[in-house]
Enzyme design. Structure first.
Site, PDB file in Angstrom:
ATOM      1  N   LYS A 175       0.869  -1.183   0.000  1.00  0.00           N
ATOM      2  CA  LYS A 175       0.000   0.000   0.000  1.00  0.00           C
ATOM      3  C   LYS A 175       0.900   1.225   0.000  1.00  0.00           C
ATOM      4  O   LYS A 175       1.785   1.340   0.845  1.00  0.00           O
ATOM      5  CB  LYS A 175      -0.889  -0.043   1.244  1.00  0.00           C
ATOM      6  CG  LYS A 175      -1.518   1.283   1.666  1.00  0.00           C
ATOM      7  CD  LYS A 175      -2.578   1.060   2.722  1.00  0.00           C
ATOM      8  CE  LYS A 175      -2.535   2.108   3.815  1.00  0.00           C
ATOM      9  NZ  LYS A 175      -3.546   1.850   4.868  1.00  0.00           N
ATOM     10  N   LEU A 176       0.662   2.105  -0.944  1.00  0.00           N
ATOM     11  CA  LEU A 176       1.437   3.344  -1.019  1.00  0.00           C
ATOM     12  C   LEU A 176       0.605   4.489  -0.480  1.00  0.00           C
ATOM     13  O   LEU A 176      -0.551   4.673  -0.881  1.00  0.00           O
ATOM     14  CB  LEU A 176       1.808   3.666  -2.471  1.00  0.00           C
ATOM     15  CG  LEU A 176       2.616   2.638  -3.253  1.00  0.00           C
ATOM     16  CD1 LEU A 176       2.889   3.181  -4.659  1.00  0.00           C
ATOM     17  CD2 LEU A 176       3.926   2.301  -2.540  1.00  0.00           C
ATOM     18  N   LYS A 177       1.195   5.279   0.381  1.00  0.00           N
ATOM     19  CA  LYS A 177       0.549   6.506   0.813  1.00  0.00           C
ATOM     20  C   LYS A 177       0.674   7.522  -0.317  1.00  0.00           C
ATOM     21  O   LYS A 177       1.758   7.648  -0.914  1.00  0.00           O
ATOM     22  CB  LYS A 177       1.238   7.039   2.076  1.00  0.00           C
ATOM     23  CG  LYS A 177       1.012   6.161   3.306  1.00  0.00           C
ATOM     24  CD  LYS A 177      -0.432   6.226   3.752  1.00  0.00           C
ATOM     25  CE  LYS A 177      -0.625   5.540   5.096  1.00  0.00           C
ATOM     26  NZ  LYS A 177      -2.025   5.639   5.542  1.00  0.00           N
ATOM     27  N   ASP A 189      -3.410   4.887  -0.464  1.00  0.00           N
ATOM     28  CA  ASP A 189      -4.159   5.474   0.656  1.00  0.00           C
ATOM     29  C   ASP A 189      -3.886   6.971   0.698  1.00  0.00           C
ATOM     30  O   ASP A 189      -2.747   7.395   0.912  1.00  0.00           O
ATOM     31  CB  ASP A 189      -3.716   4.817   1.970  1.00  0.00           C
ATOM     32  CG  ASP A 189      -4.523   5.294   3.178  1.00  0.00           C
ATOM     33  OD1 ASP A 189      -5.422   6.142   3.001  1.00  0.00           O
ATOM     34  OD2 ASP A 189      -4.249   4.810   4.299  1.00  0.00           O
ATOM     35  N   ASN A 197      -5.556   9.190   2.780  1.00  0.00           N
ATOM     36  CA  ASN A 197      -5.826   9.815   4.087  1.00  0.00           C
ATOM     37  C   ASN A 197      -6.502  11.181   3.946  1.00  0.00           C
ATOM     38  O   ASN A 197      -6.041  12.172   4.526  1.00  0.00           O
ATOM     39  CB  ASN A 197      -4.552   9.933   4.930  1.00  0.00           C
ATOM     40  CG  ASN A 197      -4.059   8.589   5.447  1.00  0.00           C
ATOM     41  OD1 ASN A 197      -3.041   8.068   4.975  1.00  0.00           O
ATOM     42  ND2 ASN A 197      -4.781   7.995   6.393  1.00  0.00           N
ATOM     43  N   GLU A 209      -7.862   4.152  -0.997  1.00  0.00           N
ATOM     44  CA  GLU A 209      -8.368   4.284   0.368  1.00  0.00           C
ATOM     45  C   GLU A 209      -8.563   5.760   0.718  1.00  0.00           C
ATOM     46  O   GLU A 209      -7.660   6.573   0.513  1.00  0.00           O
ATOM     47  CB  GLU A 209      -7.343   3.628   1.308  1.00  0.00           C
ATOM     48  CG  GLU A 209      -7.751   3.532   2.756  1.00  0.00           C
ATOM     49  CD  GLU A 209      -6.665   2.836   3.583  1.00  0.00           C
ATOM     50  OE1 GLU A 209      -5.780   2.158   3.005  1.00  0.00           O
ATOM     51  OE2 GLU A 209      -6.701   2.976   4.821  1.00  0.00           O
ATOM     52  N   ASP A 237     -11.707   4.398   5.169  1.00  0.00           N
ATOM     53  CA  ASP A 237     -11.000   4.158   6.429  1.00  0.00           C
ATOM     54  C   ASP A 237     -11.565   5.179   7.433  1.00  0.00           C
ATOM     55  O   ASP A 237     -12.504   4.874   8.186  1.00  0.00           O
ATOM     56  CB  ASP A 237      -9.484   4.320   6.198  1.00  0.00           C
ATOM     57  CG  ASP A 237      -8.646   4.307   7.478  1.00  0.00           C
ATOM     58  OD1 ASP A 237      -9.214   4.228   8.574  1.00  0.00           O
ATOM     59  OD2 ASP A 237      -7.401   4.397   7.386  1.00  0.00           O
ATOM     60  N   LYS A 261     -10.510  -0.994  11.268  1.00  0.00           N
ATOM     61  CA  LYS A 261      -9.563  -0.802  12.371  1.00  0.00           C
ATOM     62  C   LYS A 261     -10.390  -0.831  13.633  1.00  0.00           C
ATOM     63  O   LYS A 261     -11.281   0.015  13.824  1.00  0.00           O
ATOM     64  CB  LYS A 261      -8.876   0.561  12.279  1.00  0.00           C
ATOM     65  CG  LYS A 261      -7.893   0.687  11.141  1.00  0.00           C
ATOM     66  CD  LYS A 261      -7.271   2.077  11.143  1.00  0.00           C
ATOM     67  CE  LYS A 261      -6.379   2.247   9.928  1.00  0.00           C
ATOM     68  NZ  LYS A 261      -5.977   3.654   9.759  1.00  0.00           N
ATOM     69  N   GLY A 279      -4.204  -0.921  10.144  1.00  0.00           N
ATOM     70  CA  GLY A 279      -3.275  -0.857  11.274  1.00  0.00           C
ATOM     71  C   GLY A 279      -3.105   0.571  11.737  1.00  0.00           C
ATOM     72  O   GLY A 279      -3.453   1.517  11.017  1.00  0.00           O
TER      73      GLY A 279
HETATM   74  O1  OSB Z   1      -4.524   5.406   7.182  1.00  0.00           O
HETATM   75  O2  OSB Z   1      -4.201   3.351   7.350  1.00  0.00           O
HETATM   76  C1  OSB Z   1      -3.932   4.490   7.711  1.00  0.00           C
HETATM   77  C2  OSB Z   1      -1.078   4.442  10.204  1.00  0.00           C
HETATM   78  C3  OSB Z   1      -1.502   5.391  11.102  1.00  0.00           C
HETATM   79  C4  OSB Z   1      -2.676   6.055  10.876  1.00  0.00           C
HETATM   80  C5  OSB Z   1      -3.426   5.763   9.745  1.00  0.00           C
HETATM   81  C6  OSB Z   1      -3.007   4.804   8.839  1.00  0.00           C
HETATM   82  C7  OSB Z   1      -1.790   4.165   9.065  1.00  0.00           C
HETATM   83  C8  OSB Z   1      -1.211   3.194   8.153  1.00  0.00           C
HETATM   84  C9  OSB Z   1      -0.231   2.204   8.742  1.00  0.00           C
HETATM   85  O3  OSB Z   1      -1.389   3.181   6.966  1.00  0.00           O
HETATM   86  C10 OSB Z   1      -0.847   0.909   8.955  1.00  0.00           C
HETATM   87  C11 OSB Z   1       0.013  -0.022   9.780  1.00  0.00           C
HETATM   88  O4  OSB Z   1      -0.035   0.033  11.006  1.00  0.00           O
HETATM   89  O5  OSB Z   1       0.710  -0.821   9.167  1.00  0.00           O
HETATM   90 MG    MG Z   2      -5.896   4.574   5.843  1.00  0.00          MG
END
Ligand code: OSB
Ligand code: MG
Length: 365
Positions: A160-162, A188, A190, A213, A238, A262, A290
């Site tokens: 998964k790439l942010k 993702d 965010n 995401e 999410d 989550k 996570g």
């Molecule tokens: O958006 O999924 C998310 C970590 C902290 C807060 C939000 C996110 C994340 C991650 C990391 O993407 C997920 C992990 O714990 O591996």
């Molecule tokens: Mg996320």
């Protein structure tokens, strides 16, 4: 079980490298821990909140304050069961991560006392779940390619790439170019985009991503439904899914075709099971997200991800993804999988020496 004592603690664990998302960077994870004492057993709960309120309204110090002042007093001296903890929080609005942490500690205590595993409590029969990894935003594309190459070499089954505006098409193209079209890949955002970016986000369509995401804001359910009509990549929520009710609404509105579950975000592992059940009844696949958890939350997530609706690979990674020294015995990846813990309770307790070394503050109630 009667709750005799509750300890709240803040610990700080350094990350192996800064983890950067569209909302900012985390280099040190300050984590709230809950320990409940009952009848000779100690149950452990981890509060998944980040140190700052950048992903959701909760943050470590705030969650600890709510636990100390409002939540722990509702349990202290009472006879409780894990299944009943959320009812005891009636009247306290929000603060789901804090609530989930205390509920997790009670679940752990109850299961330790019964000598039963969390997997058995959840009805999970899978012995292991595939491991996926969330890869942060980096300074340069070569850095990202090197990091992803390392994770693939370790055996991770899904990347998964942010992403964020200015770091989206090019990094995805570079990863496809370097590692091919077969690598299971998702992104993702965010919440970093608006509906006005729909045409831009549709340019991701050609990369065959598993999903995008949370492209839009937490409260933009309706906008996600509109965006879903303008892009081919499946949308996965999410941040927006803060409860089982929100999950049901998002599904009904067609704002999401996949859900990242989550436990912390929805108020705990038992609410997470409800989200799973709602999604499954509606034919919506889910995967386990996570929050950069320690071995405590990481093992709980591995067990949750064993439920049958979790048909996509989650952000369930080894301790080494984030920590060189975890709070517990490290969670290991074997053959691209993480074991579903089978011992009593949610998993092994924190290592006493490590716990002592990383504790910044503690209070006993
Ligand atoms: O958006 O999924 C998310 C970590 C902290 C807060 C939000 C996110 C994340 C991650 C990391 O993407 C997920 C992990 O714990 O591996
Ligand atoms: Mg996320």
């Amino acid at each position: 079980m009667r709750i005799e004592r509750i300890e709240l603690r803040k610990v700080a664990l350094p990350l192996v490298s800064p983890f950067t998302t569209s909302f900012g960077s985390v280099t040190l994870k300050e984590i709230g821990l809950v320990a409940v004492y009952s009848d000779g057993v100690v149950g452990w709960g981890e509060c998944a909140a980040l140190p700052d309120p950048i992903y959701s309204p909760e943050y470590t110090d705030g969650a600890l304050a709510v636990l100390e002042r409002y939540l722990a007093p509702r349990l202290l001296g009472r006879d409780v069961t894990a299944a009943n903890v959320s009812n005891l929080f009636t009247g306290i609005v929000g603060h789901r991560m804090a609530k989930g942490a205390l509920e997790m500690a009670v679940i752990d205590a109850e299961l330790r006392a019964a000598g039963r595993s969390f997997a058995s409590y959840l009805g999970v029969t899978r012995a292991r779940v595939p491991a996926g990894v969330s890869v942060g935003i980096m300074d340069t594309i070569p850095q990202l390619v090197e990091a992803v190459g390392g994770y693939l070499a370790e055996g991770y089954r899904r990347i998964k790439l942010k992403i964020k505006p200015g770091w989206d098409l090019a990094p995805v193209a570079a990863i496809r170019e370097a590692f091919g079209d077969e690598v299971p890949l998702q992104v993702d955002a965010n919440t970093a985009y608006t509906l006005g970016d729909a045409a831009h986000l549709a340019k991701l369509d050609r990369f065959g991503l598993l999903l995008i995401e949370q492209p839009l804001g937490e409260e933009d359910l309706r906008q996600h439904a509109l965006l879903a009509r303008q892009v081919l990549t499946p949308i996965c929520l999410d941040e927006s899914v803060v409860s089982p009710e929100a999950a049901a609404d998002a599904i009904a509105m067609r704002a999401t075709s996949v859900i990242n579950i989550k436990a912390a975000r929805v108020g705990g592992y038992l609410a997470a099971v409800k989200v799973h059940d709602i999604a499954r009844a509606n034919g919506i696949p889910v995967w386990c997200g996570g929050m950069v958890e320690t071995g405590l939350g990481r093992r709980a997530n591995a067990a949750l991800a064993g439920l049958p609706g979790f048909t996509l690979v989650g952000d369930v990674s080894a301790s080494s993804r984030f920590y060189s020294q975890d709070l517990t015995e490290p969670v290991e990846m074997v053959d691209g999988h993480i074991a579903v813990p089978q011992g009593p309770g949610i998993g092994p307790a924190p290592l006493p020496d490590v716990l002592a070394a990383v504790t910044m503050q503690a209070v006993a109630l």
